[in-house]
Design a protein around this motif. Structure first.
Motif, PDB file in Angstrom:
ATOM      1  N   GLY A 106     121.501   8.094 110.414  1.00 33.54           N
ATOM      2  CA  GLY A 106     122.949   7.910 110.470  1.00 33.54           C
ATOM      3  C   GLY A 106     123.753   9.034 109.854  1.00 33.54           C
ATOM      4  N   GLU A 107     123.108   9.957 109.142  1.00 32.72           N
ATOM      5  CA  GLU A 107     123.822  11.059 108.505  1.00 32.72           C
ATOM      6  C   GLU A 107     123.977  12.247 109.463  1.00 32.72           C
ATOM      7  OE1 GLU A 107     122.692  10.326 103.822  1.00 32.72           O
ATOM      8  OE2 GLU A 107     121.498  11.768 104.963  1.00 32.72           O
ATOM      9  N   THR A 108     124.974  13.076 109.174  1.00 33.58           N
ATOM     10  CA  THR A 108     125.178  14.298 109.943  1.00 33.58           C
ATOM     11  C   THR A 108     124.826  15.482 109.054  1.00 33.58           C
ATOM     12  OG1 THR A 108     126.944  13.322 111.285  1.00 33.58           O
ATOM     13  CG2 THR A 108     126.859  15.719 111.176  1.00 33.58           C
ATOM     14  N   VAL A 109     123.947  16.350 109.541  1.00 36.68           N
ATOM     15  CA  VAL A 109     123.471  17.479 108.746  1.00 36.68           C
ATOM     16  C   VAL A 109     123.752  18.791 109.460  1.00 36.68           C
ATOM     17  CG1 VAL A 109     121.147  17.250 109.764  1.00 36.68           C
ATOM     18  CG2 VAL A 109     121.437  18.472 107.594  1.00 36.68           C
ATOM     19  N   GLU A 110     124.050  19.814 108.678  1.00 38.38           N
ATOM     20  CA  GLU A 110     124.277  21.156 109.214  1.00 38.38           C
ATOM     21  C   GLU A 110     124.104  22.173 108.098  1.00 38.38           C
ATOM     22  OE1 GLU A 110     128.448  22.237 110.011  1.00 38.38           O
ATOM     23  OE2 GLU A 110     129.001  20.301 109.113  1.00 38.38           O
ATOM     24  N   VAL A 111     124.007  23.430 108.468  1.00 37.38           N
ATOM     25  CA  VAL A 111     124.014  24.519 107.493  1.00 37.38           C
ATOM     26  C   VAL A 111     125.123  25.477 107.896  1.00 37.38           C
ATOM     27  CG1 VAL A 111     122.797  26.530 106.604  1.00 37.38           C
ATOM     28  CG2 VAL A 111     121.594  24.350 106.821  1.00 37.38           C
ATOM     29  N   LYS A 112     125.963  25.812 106.920  1.00 39.04           N
ATOM     30  CA  LYS A 112     127.071  26.730 107.159  1.00 39.04           C
ATOM     31  C   LYS A 112     127.163  27.692 105.987  1.00 39.04           C
ATOM     32  CE  LYS A 112     130.803  24.968 108.835  1.00 39.04           C
ATOM     33  NZ  LYS A 112     132.088  24.211 108.941  1.00 39.04           N
ATOM     34  N   ASN A 113     127.120  28.981 106.298  1.00 33.16           N
ATOM     35  CA  ASN A 113     127.190  30.018 105.258  1.00 33.16           C
ATOM     36  C   ASN A 113     126.103  29.829 104.196  1.00 33.16           C
ATOM     37  OD1 ASN A 113     129.496  31.141 106.513  1.00 33.16           O
ATOM     38  ND2 ASN A 113     130.846  29.719 105.405  1.00 33.16           N
TER      39      ASN A 113
ATOM     40  N   LYS B 217     117.253  32.037 102.193  1.00 34.59           N
ATOM     41  CA  LYS B 217     118.386  32.076 103.102  1.00 34.59           C
ATOM     42  C   LYS B 217     118.133  31.112 104.261  1.00 34.59           C
ATOM     43  CE  LYS B 217     120.363  35.376 100.749  1.00 34.59           C
ATOM     44  NZ  LYS B 217     121.573  35.080  99.920  1.00 34.59           N
ATOM     45  N   THR B 218     119.143  30.304 104.570  1.00 33.98           N
ATOM     46  CA  THR B 218     119.023  29.346 105.665  1.00 33.98           C
ATOM     47  C   THR B 218     120.038  29.690 106.746  1.00 33.98           C
ATOM     48  OG1 THR B 218     118.432  27.620 104.060  1.00 33.98           O
ATOM     49  CG2 THR B 218     118.991  26.901 106.287  1.00 33.98           C
ATOM     50  N   ALA B 219     119.541  29.963 107.924  1.00 33.65           N
ATOM     51  CA  ALA B 219     120.433  30.309 109.035  1.00 33.65           C
ATOM     52  C   ALA B 219     121.309  29.117 109.402  1.00 33.65           C
ATOM     53  CB  ALA B 219     119.614  30.756 110.237  1.00 33.65           C
ATOM     54  N   ASP B 220     122.546  29.403 109.795  1.00 35.03           N
ATOM     55  CA  ASP B 220     123.465  28.334 110.188  1.00 35.03           C
ATOM     56  C   ASP B 220     122.936  27.568 111.402  1.00 35.03           C
ATOM     57  OD1 ASP B 220     125.036  29.348 108.210  1.00 35.03           O
ATOM     58  OD2 ASP B 220     126.679  29.999 109.511  1.00 35.03           O
ATOM     59  N   PHE B 221     123.200  26.278 111.432  1.00 35.93           N
ATOM     60  CA  PHE B 221     122.983  25.516 112.661  1.00 35.93           C
ATOM     61  C   PHE B 221     124.073  24.448 112.763  1.00 35.93           C
ATOM     62  CE2 PHE B 221     120.181  23.365 109.557  1.00 35.93           C
ATOM     63  CZ  PHE B 221     120.539  22.029 109.706  1.00 35.93           C
ATOM     64  N   ALA B 222     124.375  24.079 113.983  1.00 40.12           N
ATOM     65  CA  ALA B 222     125.473  23.160 114.258  1.00 40.12           C
ATOM     66  C   ALA B 222     125.157  21.758 113.756  1.00 40.12           C
ATOM     67  CB  ALA B 222     125.761  23.133 115.759  1.00 40.12           C
ATOM     68  N   PRO B 223     126.188  20.939 113.524  1.00 43.29           N
ATOM     69  CA  PRO B 223     125.974  19.571 113.036  1.00 43.29           C
ATOM     70  C   PRO B 223     125.055  18.760 113.955  1.00 43.29           C
ATOM     71  CG  PRO B 223     128.287  20.168 112.878  1.00 43.29           C
ATOM     72  CD  PRO B 223     127.617  21.258 113.660  1.00 43.29           C
ATOM     73  N   VAL B 224     124.149  18.011 113.321  1.00 47.90           N
ATOM     74  CA  VAL B 224     123.233  17.133 114.042  1.00 47.90           C
ATOM     75  C   VAL B 224     123.357  15.735 113.460  1.00 47.90           C
ATOM     76  CG1 VAL B 224     120.822  16.619 114.593  1.00 47.90           C
ATOM     77  CG2 VAL B 224     121.598  19.004 114.512  1.00 47.90           C
ATOM     78  N   LYS B 225     123.617  14.754 114.302  1.00 51.58           N
ATOM     79  CA  LYS B 225     123.677  13.357 113.847  1.00 51.58           C
ATOM     80  C   LYS B 225     122.255  12.782 113.934  1.00 51.58           C
ATOM     81  CE  LYS B 225     125.693   9.363 112.808  1.00 51.58           C
ATOM     82  NZ  LYS B 225     126.631   8.735 113.762  1.00 51.58           N
TER      83      LYS B 225
END
Length: 201
Positions: free
Chosen positions: A119-126, A146-154
């Motif tokens: 149920g959570e939304t996860v992403e990496v930004k900056n 370092k973690t590359a950005d990825f778009a939000p995933v529900k």
């Protein structure tokens, strides 16, 4: 008329003593043989019981897991051996930050870290992990990670999102998607080999 042969009393006592002394000797030998047989039987029973207990523990409680590859460095090195608690998620639900072993879609056991729950939304930004839009402090990562950005995933119900601690060299939920909780083998509790790496997780 035949006469009864006379045997002196001292001779009769000597013969009786010899008969009596021979009986305990056989009795002790018999007891010794019986004790030996019982000892072998007891050892056999103990061995079977120990094997059965080990099988039950490995099948239902604890199972060793061999780490292969660099995806969990610096937390786990390749060839580390960890003990997996298979009862953890039968008594409680997965939590953020826990290291788990799970069965991949390719039927291979992998080890990663849970970063998001159903149920959570996860992403990496900056280079920052965000769960439901909030920053997550990842103290288990090396400062150089370092973690590359990825778009939000529900994350769907009944699934978790997992990442390797070595973010630049890990095949994880960013590639194969969230993992069904039913595919989780158990929680990795501690490193037991090599001894120099012994630690809790």
């Amino acid at each position: 008329m035949d006469r009864q042969k006379f045997i002196p009393r001292s001779e009769r006592l000597k013969q009786q003593s010899q008969k009596q002394s021979s009986l305990p000797s056989r009795s002790r030998r018999d007891r010794g043989e019986g004790k030996g047989k019982n000892s072998y039987r007891d050892w056999a029973i103990a061995l079977v019981a120990a094997l059965a207990l080990a099988f039950l523990i490995r099948g239902f409680v604890l199972e060793p897991f061999h780490v292969s590859g660099p995806s969990m460095q610096d937390t786990l090195a390749s060839n580390d051996k960890v003990m997996v608690n298979k009862l953890s998620y039968k008594m409680s639900k997965p939590k953020h930050g826990e290291v788990v072993v799970f069965r991949s879609k390719d039927k291979i056991d992998l080890i990663k870290r849970i970063v998001a729950l159903p149920g959570e939304t996860v992403e990496v930004k900056n280079n920052q992990l965000l769960v439901n839009g909030k920053e997550v402090k990842e103290s288990y990562l090396s400062s150089s990670t370092k973690t590359a950005d990825f778009a939000p995933v529900k994350v769907p119900d009944g699934q978790v999102f997992v990442l390797g601690d070595n973010r630049s060299n890990s095949t994880d939920s960013r590639v194969f998607g969230p993992v069904a909780t039913s595919e989780i083998v158990g929680k990795a509790s501690f490193v037991y080999w090599p001894i120099s790496h012994f630690s809790g997780l």
